[in-house]
Motif scaffolding. Structure first.
Motif, PDB file in Angstrom:
ATOM      1  N   ALA A   1      24.708  84.192  84.840  1.00  0.00           N
ATOM      2  CA  ALA A   1      26.360  84.999  85.148  1.00  0.00           C
ATOM      3  C   ALA A   1      26.856  83.944  85.200  1.00  0.00           C
ATOM      4  O   ALA A   1      28.338  83.752  85.183  1.00  0.00           O
ATOM      5  CB  ALA A   1      26.015  84.721  86.967  1.00  0.00           C
ATOM      6  N   VAL A   2      26.300  82.124  84.953  1.00  0.00           N
ATOM      7  CA  VAL A   2      26.701  81.752  84.774  1.00  0.00           C
ATOM      8  C   VAL A   2      27.702  81.115  83.076  1.00  0.00           C
ATOM      9  O   VAL A   2      28.859  80.686  82.659  1.00  0.00           O
ATOM     10  CB  VAL A   2      26.336  79.920  84.474  1.00  0.00           C
ATOM     11  CG1 VAL A   2      26.817  78.602  84.224  1.00  0.00           C
ATOM     12  CG2 VAL A   2      26.152  79.477  86.286  1.00  0.00           C
ATOM     13  N   ILE A   3      25.771  82.192  82.239  1.00  0.00           N
ATOM     14  CA  ILE A   3      26.745  81.945  81.030  1.00  0.00           C
ATOM     15  C   ILE A   3      27.587  83.153  80.611  1.00  0.00           C
ATOM     16  O   ILE A   3      28.400  82.911  79.861  1.00  0.00           O
ATOM     17  CB  ILE A   3      25.464  82.211  79.637  1.00  0.00           C
ATOM     18  CG1 ILE A   3      24.309  81.475  79.649  1.00  0.00           C
ATOM     19  CG2 ILE A   3      25.756  83.064  78.900  1.00  0.00           C
ATOM     20  CD1 ILE A   3      22.880  82.126  79.025  1.00  0.00           C
ATOM     21  N   GLY A   4      27.695  84.015  81.591  1.00  0.00           N
ATOM     22  CA  GLY A   4      28.913  85.566  81.162  1.00  0.00           C
ATOM     23  C   GLY A   4      30.610  84.630  81.801  1.00  0.00           C
ATOM     24  O   GLY A   4      31.364  85.446  81.578  1.00  0.00           O
ATOM     25  N   ILE A   5      30.602  83.677  82.963  1.00  0.00           N
ATOM     26  CA  ILE A   5      31.811  83.326  83.250  1.00  0.00           C
ATOM     27  C   ILE A   5      32.698  83.132  82.097  1.00  0.00           C
ATOM     28  O   ILE A   5      34.326  83.095  82.111  1.00  0.00           O
ATOM     29  CB  ILE A   5      31.831  82.223  84.232  1.00  0.00           C
ATOM     30  CG1 ILE A   5      30.750  82.508  85.102  1.00  0.00           C
ATOM     31  CG2 ILE A   5      33.393  81.285  84.280  1.00  0.00           C
ATOM     32  CD1 ILE A   5      30.951  81.151  86.249  1.00  0.00           C
ATOM     33  N   PRO A   6      32.666  81.707  80.960  1.00  0.00           N
ATOM     34  CA  PRO A   6      33.844  81.954  80.133  1.00  0.00           C
ATOM     35  C   PRO A   6      34.177  82.431  79.343  1.00  0.00           C
ATOM     36  O   PRO A   6      35.459  83.097  78.615  1.00  0.00           O
ATOM     37  CB  PRO A   6      33.161  80.951  78.672  1.00  0.00           C
ATOM     38  CG  PRO A   6      31.969  80.584  79.539  1.00  0.00           C
ATOM     39  CD  PRO A   6      31.401  81.390  80.536  1.00  0.00           C
ATOM     40  N   LEU A   7      33.303  84.432  79.169  1.00  0.00           N
ATOM     41  CA  LEU A   7      34.000  85.384  78.746  1.00  0.00           C
ATOM     42  C   LEU A   7      34.868  86.030  79.828  1.00  0.00           C
ATOM     43  O   LEU A   7      35.269  86.682  79.366  1.00  0.00           O
ATOM     44  CB  LEU A   7      32.486  86.342  77.819  1.00  0.00           C
ATOM     45  CG  LEU A   7      32.202  85.551  77.144  1.00  0.00           C
ATOM     46  CD1 LEU A   7      30.917  86.654  76.890  1.00  0.00           C
ATOM     47  CD2 LEU A   7      32.778  85.371  75.863  1.00  0.00           C
ATOM     48  N   ILE A   8      34.931  85.764  80.613  1.00  0.00           N
ATOM     49  CA  ILE A   8      35.340  86.505  81.756  1.00  0.00           C
ATOM     50  C   ILE A   8      37.185  85.833  81.992  1.00  0.00           C
ATOM     51  O   ILE A   8      37.034  85.006  82.286  1.00  0.00           O
ATOM     52  CB  ILE A   8      34.731  86.599  83.231  1.00  0.00           C
ATOM     53  CG1 ILE A   8      33.207  87.102  83.222  1.00  0.00           C
ATOM     54  CG2 ILE A   8      35.963  87.261  84.411  1.00  0.00           C
ATOM     55  CD1 ILE A   8      32.874  87.155  84.506  1.00  0.00           C
TER      56      ILE A   8
ATOM     57  N   TRP B   1      33.818  71.892  84.612  1.00  0.00           N
ATOM     58  CA  TRP B   1      33.450  71.827  85.482  1.00  0.00           C
ATOM     59  C   TRP B   1      31.775  73.131  85.073  1.00  0.00           C
ATOM     60  O   TRP B   1      30.539  73.359  85.523  1.00  0.00           O
ATOM     61  CB  TRP B   1      33.639  73.132  87.043  1.00  0.00           C
ATOM     62  CG  TRP B   1      35.168  73.993  86.510  1.00  0.00           C
ATOM     63  CD1 TRP B   1      35.839  73.891  85.984  1.00  0.00           C
ATOM     64  CD2 TRP B   1      34.447  75.496  86.480  1.00  0.00           C
ATOM     65  NE1 TRP B   1      36.619  75.604  85.832  1.00  0.00           N
ATOM     66  CE2 TRP B   1      35.512  76.062  86.052  1.00  0.00           C
ATOM     67  CE3 TRP B   1      33.202  75.598  86.633  1.00  0.00           C
ATOM     68  CZ2 TRP B   1      35.605  77.129  86.052  1.00  0.00           C
ATOM     69  CZ3 TRP B   1      33.159  77.486  86.533  1.00  0.00           C
ATOM     70  CH2 TRP B   1      33.823  78.004  86.314  1.00  0.00           C
ATOM     71  N   TRP B   2      32.649  73.915  84.222  1.00  0.00           N
ATOM     72  CA  TRP B   2      31.768  74.354  83.647  1.00  0.00           C
ATOM     73  C   TRP B   2      29.878  74.537  83.072  1.00  0.00           C
ATOM     74  O   TRP B   2      29.304  74.269  83.427  1.00  0.00           O
ATOM     75  CB  TRP B   2      32.110  75.971  82.576  1.00  0.00           C
ATOM     76  CG  TRP B   2      30.895  76.835  82.129  1.00  0.00           C
ATOM     77  CD1 TRP B   2      30.660  78.482  82.939  1.00  0.00           C
ATOM     78  CD2 TRP B   2      30.552  76.696  80.728  1.00  0.00           C
ATOM     79  NE1 TRP B   2      29.797  78.935  81.959  1.00  0.00           N
ATOM     80  CE2 TRP B   2      28.743  78.058  80.842  1.00  0.00           C
ATOM     81  CE3 TRP B   2      30.321  76.185  80.272  1.00  0.00           C
ATOM     82  CZ2 TRP B   2      28.386  78.239  80.101  1.00  0.00           C
ATOM     83  CZ3 TRP B   2      29.206  76.026  79.646  1.00  0.00           C
ATOM     84  CH2 TRP B   2      27.871  77.590  79.278  1.00  0.00           C
ATOM     85  N   LEU B   3      30.500  73.399  82.115  1.00  0.00           N
ATOM     86  CA  LEU B   3      29.193  72.590  81.750  1.00  0.00           C
ATOM     87  C   LEU B   3      28.244  71.649  82.631  1.00  0.00           C
ATOM     88  O   LEU B   3      27.218  71.777  82.334  1.00  0.00           O
ATOM     89  CB  LEU B   3      29.786  71.604  80.818  1.00  0.00           C
ATOM     90  CG  LEU B   3      31.037  71.985  79.884  1.00  0.00           C
ATOM     91  CD1 LEU B   3      31.082  70.482  79.276  1.00  0.00           C
ATOM     92  CD2 LEU B   3      30.500  72.578  78.646  1.00  0.00           C
ATOM     93  N   ILE B   4      28.481  71.437  83.991  1.00  0.00           N
ATOM     94  CA  ILE B   4      28.099  70.859  84.977  1.00  0.00           C
ATOM     95  C   ILE B   4      27.034  71.840  85.606  1.00  0.00           C
ATOM     96  O   ILE B   4      25.711  71.837  85.802  1.00  0.00           O
ATOM     97  CB  ILE B   4      29.161  70.089  85.869  1.00  0.00           C
ATOM     98  CG1 ILE B   4      29.334  68.371  85.329  1.00  0.00           C
ATOM     99  CG2 ILE B   4      27.894  69.498  87.182  1.00  0.00           C
ATOM    100  CD1 ILE B   4      30.525  68.409  86.176  1.00  0.00           C
ATOM    101  N   ALA B   5      27.992  73.229  85.638  1.00  0.00           N
ATOM    102  CA  ALA B   5      27.420  73.600  86.074  1.00  0.00           C
ATOM    103  C   ALA B   5      25.933  74.959  85.578  1.00  0.00           C
ATOM    104  O   ALA B   5      24.869  74.717  86.407  1.00  0.00           O
ATOM    105  CB  ALA B   5      28.444  75.388  86.781  1.00  0.00           C
ATOM    106  N   TYR B   6      26.349  75.089  84.220  1.00  0.00           N
ATOM    107  CA  TYR B   6      25.664  75.266  83.373  1.00  0.00           C
ATOM    108  C   TYR B   6      23.948  74.160  83.187  1.00  0.00           C
ATOM    109  O   TYR B   6      22.997  74.509  83.371  1.00  0.00           O
ATOM    110  CB  TYR B   6      26.428  75.805  82.026  1.00  0.00           C
ATOM    111  CG  TYR B   6      24.921  75.685  80.634  1.00  0.00           C
ATOM    112  CD1 TYR B   6      24.812  76.840  80.629  1.00  0.00           C
ATOM    113  CD2 TYR B   6      24.318  74.966  80.421  1.00  0.00           C
ATOM    114  CE1 TYR B   6      24.217  77.919  79.843  1.00  0.00           C
ATOM    115  CE2 TYR B   6      23.443  75.367  79.463  1.00  0.00           C
ATOM    116  CZ  TYR B   6      23.165  76.786  78.642  1.00  0.00           C
ATOM    117  OH  TYR B   6      21.782  77.169  77.771  1.00  0.00           O
ATOM    118  N   ALA B   7      24.652  73.572  83.396  1.00  0.00           N
ATOM    119  CA  ALA B   7      23.507  72.130  83.266  1.00  0.00           C
ATOM    120  C   ALA B   7      22.891  72.380  84.525  1.00  0.00           C
ATOM    121  O   ALA B   7      20.735  72.185  84.719  1.00  0.00           O
ATOM    122  CB  ALA B   7      23.732  70.733  82.819  1.00  0.00           C
TER     123      ALA B   7
END
Length: 798
Positions: free
Chosen positions: A512-519, A476-482
């Motif tokens: 914010a989207v870039i930082g989500i995987p680090l949280i 879902w993050w990949l879709i959100a990033y795109a």
């Protein structure tokens, strides 16, 4: 309907993805595609619309049908009888021969396999791994070409799947290349049956001829670099160069990619026109030459994609037609997926087509917004920005890292390499065939250029802070990033009112989207992963508050080899196992690095880790340094100003609420007296009331001393000392600690006979739950206040 080939290719790729996820029958998918084609055709005929959706859905169904059909037929014809069996294989060489040190690797397509006196006729692709015993054999192996028919007795084995979390799944990798067995043997047993004429064999000979010419023109290191950049021989690139380029996000320069194909195609067309050929003849010459160049350089996905697009582009120029690059991209994708649908799962395919699509869609818009007065500079900056933004999610998905230096590195290095390094490199190769002196002059210029680039990149690669590591993001993050990227492009490329209303919001959302995987979400569990490092020890402890403890680093015993036996890059547990795992977990730094003692199988992989990750503290025993490996490692600590601590035995530290640890052994006195295994650090961790005992390689003398000094509690998790050797884990020791669960870190089929049957019997008599890295792969123990969970990567029978 615009770009039908692009629409069809997108549908085809999505269909393959659906089949990978859900499977199904190829016949059912095909019937569904036929139904969609009929219904969509009738609807489009009457309504004069809906063609795009029909084409997309047809592509989905037929793509899924193709993958399911190919997957159903992709299996071995050999009988499965355990993991290993002796066989005589006879077949044709179908891959270039890779000679590295004292090992030869090549793929054959069998026509006959004799297995236990049973002859099996049919085609089976087998990857042969043959040992060289003499330097003369190495020269013989280098002359082996595709098309050669040979026979050789080998031990057939099944490739390994991933044995550590986030590790390389070699079995799946070979499955995507239709290979299901490895054949291990000796080169001296190879029987060359015939060397028939083969076009591929002649191409291999020509490539070897060009590589020898580069060896004459360039110094050794630069010659290897040019073999990778000009001829696609990536394995010739010096390992240290490749590490520096990879750490800065520039590794794409070291292998043939779309960039190189574009330079070659442009130079080819311009050179032909300068020689007086007409536009049509220059185009025909380019069209004929480019496929040969693609095969010569290895025919990897980026090369095929760029070659197909370049050929179609040249045809359109010659015909005076408008270049529809998006349709060309779609045709290239369809061609590659039709040839091998597994390519969709490869990082190279995903990166090549994603970045190219983004560049075609957005370069013109972005370059118009860059505030400089030089259009070429604007376009260059736009290309770098778009390529980095498009590749970022795939890089962290497949490689779990991204360098902040890659933006500036690509901006500075790519133009120089594209405009000077690659063209003059090709020119030196051509001129060197006519006049070696002139070719050497051009090569000297390229050598000096690369020397300067390497000096700058080596300096930048020393910086650890700009390298960021990400855990694999969810779908879902990949879709959100795109979606966020498209929103940013729409907001920033619009008029002033749109930028005012949406610009800041788009920028904030993107960050914010870039930082989500680090949280990381809040958790109250500690995780211990005993990595499978072969015959050695390495464990990673991650606490609820983010502290990371690395206990030992595996390693292999040093083995002196003759120069001809040395491989391009010696096996390093740190590079192959520890670093990939730490990146996969998104670990940025190591808080505590514990060296239980100085044996090579415990510290051999630590230098690579220290060179890539920030280490805050090192803990070691009292013993003097044991050898050159430990001395070199201590020098590395000093150079990086990492404090090295000797723990005070008996003192209990609270690492975090609910988590304490205590070093039990050796004391200052025993540390001076004991060396080797009995100098190993032994420490006890208390995790939410559970007791975890880490023992290094301590032997029975050390165990007895620990029992004399301490009244040990019952141990919930024991890291078994010395890989389960009979010199450790004595009766009295086990009676004293009475462990509930034991983990043995040990290599498969090791020459020491570990773990000892005697030790295993001691554990079994007490009903201890035994886990072994040789059978279970990496073992992860998760401890929370109320639960206790054990998982392994390899699902062995227990």
């Amino acid at each position: 309907m615009k770009q039908p080939f692009l629409i069809l290719s997108v549908g085809w790729a999505i269909g393959i993805g659906l089949a990978v996820q859900w499977g199904g029958s190829g016949r059912v998918w095909g019937l569904a595609g036929g139904g969609v084609l009929v219904v969509g055709g009738i609807y489009g005929y009457w309504r004069m619309r809906g063609g795009g959706w029909t084409l997309f859905l047809v592509g989905c169904c037929f793509g899924a049908a193709q993958f399911c059909t190919v997957e159903a037929s992709n299996h071995t014809i050999l009988p499965v009888s355990g993991n290993s069996s002796r066989a005589m294989v006879e077949g044709t060489v179908v891959s270039p021969t890779d000679v590295d040190g004292d090992q030869v690797r090549l793929t054959i397509r069998t026509r006959r396999v004799t297995l236990r006196e049973q002859q099996i006729q049919g085609e089976e692709r087998i990857l042969l791994q043959l040992r060289l015993n003499r330097s003369m054999e190495k020269k013989e192996a280098q002359t082996l070409k595709r098309g050669t028919l040979l026979a050789v007795p080998v031990q057939l084995i099944q490739p390994d799947s991933a044995r550590n979390p986030g590790g390389f799944n070699y079995r799946a990798y070979l499955h995507r290349r239709y290979i299901h067995r490895l054949g291990e043997g000796d080169w001296q047993d190879v029987n060359i049956l015939s060397r028939p004429f083969s076009v591929y064999g002649k191409i291999d000979s020509f490539r070897l001829f060009l590589e020898k010419r580069l060896d004459r023109l360039y110094p050794e290191n630069v010659a290897g670099l040019m073999k990778g950049m000009l001829l696609g021989n990536r394995k010739a690139v010096p390992a240290e160069w490749e590490e520096d380029f990879a750490s800065l996000g520039l590794v794409h320069l070291l292998a043939i990619s779309g960039l190189h194909v574009g330079v070659f195609a442009g130079g080819l067309y311009i050179g032909a026109t300068l020689l007086g050929l007409t536009r049509e003849k220059a185009a025909f010459f380019s069209i004929v030459t480019l496929p040969f160049y693609a095969v010569l350089t290895g025919a990897e996905t980026p090369v095929i994609r760029a070659t197909v697009m370049a050929v179609l582009g040249v045809i359109s120029i010659a015909c005076g037609k408008w270049k529809d690059n998006l349709s060309f991209l779609g045709l290239a994708a369809l061609f590659i997926l039709w040839w091998n649908p597994y390519q969709l799962l490869e990082a190279g395919f995903q990166l090549s087509f994603s970045v190219t699509f983004a560049l075609l869609m957005a370069t013109e818009w972005v370059s118009q917004r860059i505030p400089t007065c030089w259009p070429r500079v604007n376009q260059l900056i736009a290309v770098i920005m778009i390529a980095q933004a498009a590749s970022f999610p795939l890089l962290i998905t497949h490689f779990h890292e991204f360098s902040l230096f890659s933006w500036g590195g690509n901006l500075l290095v790519v133009p120089v390499v594209t405009a000077i390094g690659i063209p003059i490199g090709y020119l030196s190769l051509i001129v060197g065939g006519i006049h070696e002196g002139l070719g050497s002059g051009l090569a000297l210029f390229v050598t000096e250029l690369w020397s300067g680039i390497r000096s700058v990149l080596s300096f930048l690669a020393m910086w650890k802070a700009p390298r960021l590591f990400w855990p694999p993001p969810p779908w879902w993050w990949l879709i959100a990033y795109a979606g966020t990227l498209c929103y940013c492009l729409w907001a920033w490329m619009g008029g002033k009112i749109r930028r005012t209303r949406h610009g800041w919001m788009a920028g904030f959302l993107f960050i914010a989207v870039i930082g989500i995987p680090l949280i990381e979400g809040s958790k109250d569990e500690l995780q211990i992963t005993f990595l499978d490092v072969g015959q050695g020890d390495a464990a990673v402890i991650e606490t609820p508050e983010g502290n990371v403890i690395l206990v030992d680093g595996g390693g292999v015993l040093p083995w002196e080899k003759e120069p001809w036996q040395r491989k391009r890059e010696a096996y390093d547990v740190g590079k192959r196992v520890l670093i990939p795992y730490l990146k996969y977990r998104g670990i940025q730094s190591i808080d505590w690095l514990i060296m239980t003692h100085g044996d090579a199988d415990h510290i051999g992989g630590l230098k690579a880790v220290v060179n890539q990750f920030s280490v805050k503290h090192v803990i070691r025993n009292h013993a003097s340094l044991q050898g050159s490996m430990e001395t070199e490692l201590m020098d590395c600590f000093r150079q990086q100003n990492i404090p090295v601590l000797i723990p005070e035995t008996g003192k209990e530290w609270e690492l975090e609420p609910g988590i304490k640890w205590q070093f039990l052994y050796p004391s200052e006195k025993s540390g001076e007296e004991n060396h080797g295994n009995d100098s190993s650090l032994v420490f006890l961790m208390t995790v939410y009331g559970k007791k975890v005992l880490m023992t290094g390689d301590v032997e029975q003398a050390g165990e007895q001393e620990i029992m004399r000094q301490w009244n040990l509690p019952q141990i919930d998790l024991l890291k078994v000392a010395h890989h389960g050797s009979r010199t450790s884990s004595g009766e009295k020791w086990l009676q004293s600690i009475h462990p509930r669960m034991a983990v043995i870190s040990v290599g498969r089929n090791n020459r020491f006979g570990h773990p000892s049957p005697e030790v295993l019997n001691r554990f079994k008599k007490r009903g201890v739950d035994i886990w072994r890295t040789d059978q279970d792969g990496a073992i992860t123990v998760t401890i929370s206040p109320h639960t206790w969970k054990v998982e392994s990567v390899v699902k062995s029978e227990r």
